[in-house]
Design an enzyme around this catalytic site. Structure first.
Site, PDB file in Angstrom:
ATOM      1  N   HIS A 150       0.830  -1.170  -0.202  1.00 46.53           N
ATOM      2  CA  HIS A 150       0.081   0.078   0.117  1.00 46.53           C
ATOM      3  C   HIS A 150       0.960   1.254  -0.061  1.00 46.53           C
ATOM      4  CE1 HIS A 150      -3.683  -2.462   1.470  1.00 46.53           C
ATOM      5  NE2 HIS A 150      -3.614  -2.668   0.327  1.00 46.53           N
ATOM      6  N   HIS A 157      -7.588  -8.308  -8.039  1.00 44.83           N
ATOM      7  CA  HIS A 157      -8.150  -8.918  -6.954  1.00 44.83           C
ATOM      8  C   HIS A 157      -8.039  -7.894  -5.662  1.00 44.83           C
ATOM      9  CE1 HIS A 157      -6.055 -11.964  -9.513  1.00 44.83           C
ATOM     10  NE2 HIS A 157      -6.326 -12.906  -8.834  1.00 44.83           N
ATOM     11  N   SER A 197      -6.886  -1.945  -0.938  1.00 45.18           N
ATOM     12  CA  SER A 197      -6.294  -1.502  -1.873  1.00 45.18           C
ATOM     13  C   SER A 197      -7.078  -0.383  -2.721  1.00 45.18           C
ATOM     14  CB  SER A 197      -5.349  -2.171  -2.970  1.00 45.18           C
ATOM     15  OG  SER A 197      -6.251  -3.435  -3.391  1.00 45.18           O
ATOM     16  N   GLU A 205     -13.403  -8.698  -7.893  1.00 40.26           N
ATOM     17  CA  GLU A 205     -13.517  -9.499  -6.703  1.00 40.26           C
ATOM     18  C   GLU A 205     -14.533 -10.908  -6.987  1.00 40.26           C
ATOM     19  OE1 GLU A 205     -11.805  -9.951  -3.938  1.00 40.26           O
ATOM     20  OE2 GLU A 205     -13.140 -11.617  -3.744  1.00 40.26           O
ATOM     21  N   ASP A 212     -13.407 -12.732 -12.970  1.00 47.36           N
ATOM     22  CA  ASP A 212     -11.779 -13.426 -12.818  1.00 47.36           C
ATOM     23  C   ASP A 212     -11.147 -11.962 -13.188  1.00 47.36           C
ATOM     24  OD1 ASP A 212     -10.087 -15.933 -13.072  1.00 47.36           O
ATOM     25  OD2 ASP A 212      -9.391 -14.261 -13.885  1.00 47.36           O
ATOM     26  N   GLY A 213      -9.968 -11.708 -12.181  1.00 44.36           N
ATOM     27  CA  GLY A 213      -9.012 -10.527 -12.357  1.00 44.36           C
ATOM     28  C   GLY A 213      -8.000 -10.840 -13.578  1.00 44.36           C
ATOM     29  N   ASP A 261      -2.940  -8.797  -7.372  1.00 43.31           N
ATOM     30  CA  ASP A 261      -2.614  -9.066  -6.011  1.00 43.31           C
ATOM     31  C   ASP A 261      -3.379 -10.185  -5.613  1.00 43.31           C
ATOM     32  OD1 ASP A 261      -1.980  -8.917  -3.358  1.00 43.31           O
ATOM     33  OD2 ASP A 261      -3.312  -7.636  -2.708  1.00 43.31           O
TER      34      ASP A 261
HETATM   35  C1  LIG Z   1      -4.774 -10.556  -1.383  1.00 42.49           C
HETATM   36  S1  LIG Z   1      -6.279 -10.445  -1.465  1.00 42.49           S
HETATM   37  C2  LIG Z   1      -6.704  -8.869  -2.245  1.00 42.49           C
HETATM   38  C3  LIG Z   1      -6.159  -7.542  -1.294  1.00 42.49           C
HETATM   39  C4  LIG Z   1      -6.286  -6.197  -1.720  1.00 42.49           C
HETATM   40  N1  LIG Z   1      -5.726  -6.141  -2.908  1.00 42.49           N
HETATM   41  C5  LIG Z   1      -5.564  -5.286  -1.080  1.00 42.49           C
HETATM   42  O1  LIG Z   1      -4.624  -4.883  -1.029  1.00 42.49           O
HETATM   43  O2  LIG Z   1      -6.466  -4.773   0.010  1.00 42.49           O
HETATM   44  C6  LIG Z   1      -6.989 -11.300  -2.641  1.00 42.49           C
HETATM   45  C7  LIG Z   1      -8.427 -11.269  -3.105  1.00 42.49           C
HETATM   46  O3  LIG Z   1      -8.837 -11.856  -4.382  1.00 42.49           O
HETATM   47  C8  LIG Z   1      -9.999 -12.701  -4.554  1.00 42.49           C
HETATM   48  N2  LIG Z   1      -9.754 -13.457  -5.722  1.00 42.49           N
HETATM   49  C9  LIG Z   1      -9.126 -14.905  -5.548  1.00 42.49           C
HETATM   50  N3  LIG Z   1      -9.232 -15.434  -6.994  1.00 42.49           N
HETATM   51  C10 LIG Z   1      -9.641 -14.291  -7.766  1.00 42.49           C
HETATM   52  C11 LIG Z   1      -9.557 -14.002  -9.112  1.00 42.49           C
HETATM   53  N4  LIG Z   1      -9.338 -15.153  -9.966  1.00 42.49           N
HETATM   54  N5  LIG Z   1     -10.516 -13.101  -9.771  1.00 42.49           N
HETATM   55  C12 LIG Z   1     -10.637 -11.832  -8.916  1.00 42.49           C
HETATM   56  N6  LIG Z   1     -10.606 -12.155  -7.486  1.00 42.49           N
HETATM   57  C13 LIG Z   1     -10.027 -13.039  -6.962  1.00 42.49           C
HETATM   58  C14 LIG Z   1      -9.994 -13.135  -3.037  1.00 42.49           C
HETATM   59  O4  LIG Z   1     -11.264 -13.360  -2.882  1.00 42.49           O
HETATM   60  C15 LIG Z   1      -9.395 -12.150  -2.139  1.00 42.49           C
HETATM   61  O5  LIG Z   1     -10.380 -11.321  -1.832  1.00 42.49           O
END
Ligand SMILES: C[S@@+](CC[C@H](N)C(=O)[O-])C[C@H]1O[C@@H](n2cnc3c(N)ncnc32)[C@H](O)[C@@H]1O
Length: 285
Positions: free
Chosen positions: A18, A41, A102, A120, A144-145, A165
């Site tokens: 961050h 993500h 984030s 998400e 999907d990210g 992320d």
């Molecule tokens: C490490 S956390 C994100 C933290 C966030 N970026 C932050 O800094 O506050 C990862 C997130 O990705 C989500 N996730 C997992 N696989 C994903 C995908 N293929 N596409 C989008 N989101 C996904 C999870 O549910 C989780 O909430």
């Protein structure tokens, strides 16, 4: 998909990520023209560090809580001020133990003309994100990210950041991350991209760095922080960021601020910081 960021919000890895995100957004905001952030993500956007999940791990105590109380050398304090002030403002509004993810941090550090796309996949996390990041500038998708990198780049604004992320709970995440960096750069060559990775399995991290360097993207910065001794392959000992097309000041800024905070956040009271070019400067790797 079992990962819940609430257990890890505000820990040393989050702080490093961050802090870098804040420096990049400040750089983007120096020009009046709008930018876009694609956060692939995104998570829930806001975390209560006094809640059961954060309290169970206690990770934020050795992360953001320690940092907010710290008396830092002036150069590092100045570099961290926009990020830490955003956390303090959020706490004044929402409550004394809240911490931004984030998406909420990105919204807090941007202007009316900027735009955001947050992905998400987890339904509950997405529902929280919709409440926490409700803002006319942001679209929230349950896409999907990694697909979003293919579907939404380049952005209309032609400037901005892709933040990748992932949770690293499934095998093959390093390969997907490398693929996403390559794809993001192919579609949005002038844009910045930042990817987070865990330092746990050192062989996997070595291979990842080599694979990213082989993509020959023009400027690729590696930022790493070990907050614990490397003991076993299944224990997180540090965290890393790859930044493609970083602001020209980011290398020095991250070195200065991480060197100042490493002794505070590291379990051994020292910590190790590595900020270097993977690609982009002669002799780098
Ligand atoms: C490490 S956390 C994100 C933290 C966030 N970026 C932050 O800094 O506050 C990862 C997130 O990705 C989500 N996730 C997992 N696989 C994903 C995908 N293929 N596409 C989008 N989101 C996904 C999870 O549910 C989780 O909430």
């Amino acid at each position: 998909m079992n990962y819940r960021h609430a257990f890890h919000a505000g820990n040393a890895a989050d702080v490093m990520k961050h802090a870098a995100l804040a420096r990049i957004l400040l750089h983007l905001a120096r020009k009046d023209t709008p930018f876009r952030v694609l956060d692939t993500h995104a998570g829930a956007g806001l975390y209560d560090l006094g809640g059961a999940a954060a309290q169970r791990t206690g990770e934020a105590e050795a992360g953001i809580e320690r940092l907010l109380d710290a008396d830092l050398p002036a150069p590092a304090a100045a570099l961290l001020a926009p990020y830490l002030d955003a956390v303090r403002r959020l706490r004044a509004e929402r409550g004394p133990r809240f911490y931004p993810g984030s998406p909420v941090l990105a919204l807090a550090l941007s202007r009316p003309q900027d735009r955001f796309l947050f992905c998400e996949l987890n339904r509950e996390e997405k529902a929280k994100l919709e409440r926490n990041a409700a803002d006319g500038r942001a679209k929230i998708l349950s896409q999907d990210g990694y697909q979003a990198v293919r579907a939404h780049l380049p952005p209309r604004e032609r400037r901005g950041l892709v933040l990748i992320d992932p949770p690293f709970e499934e095998p093959g995440e390093f390969a997907r991350l490398t693929g996403a960096l390559e794809e993001a750069h192919a579609r949005f060559a002038q844009g910045m991209a930042m990817a987070w990775y865990p330092i746990k399995d050192l062989r996997a991290v070595d291979a990842f760095r080599r694979d990213v360097a082989r993509l020959r993207m023009p400027k690729t910065l590696k930022i790493e922080f070990d907050f614990a001794e490397v003991r076993a392959q299944d224990t997180l000992s540090g965290s890393g960021l790859i930044v493609v097309n970083p602001p020209f000041t980011l290398q020095e800024e991250m070195r200065t601020l991480l060197t100042a905070i490493a002794p505070l956040l590291a379990r051994d009271g020292k910590g190790r910081v590595r900020v270097a070019w993977l690609v982009g400067e002669p002799g780098a790797i």
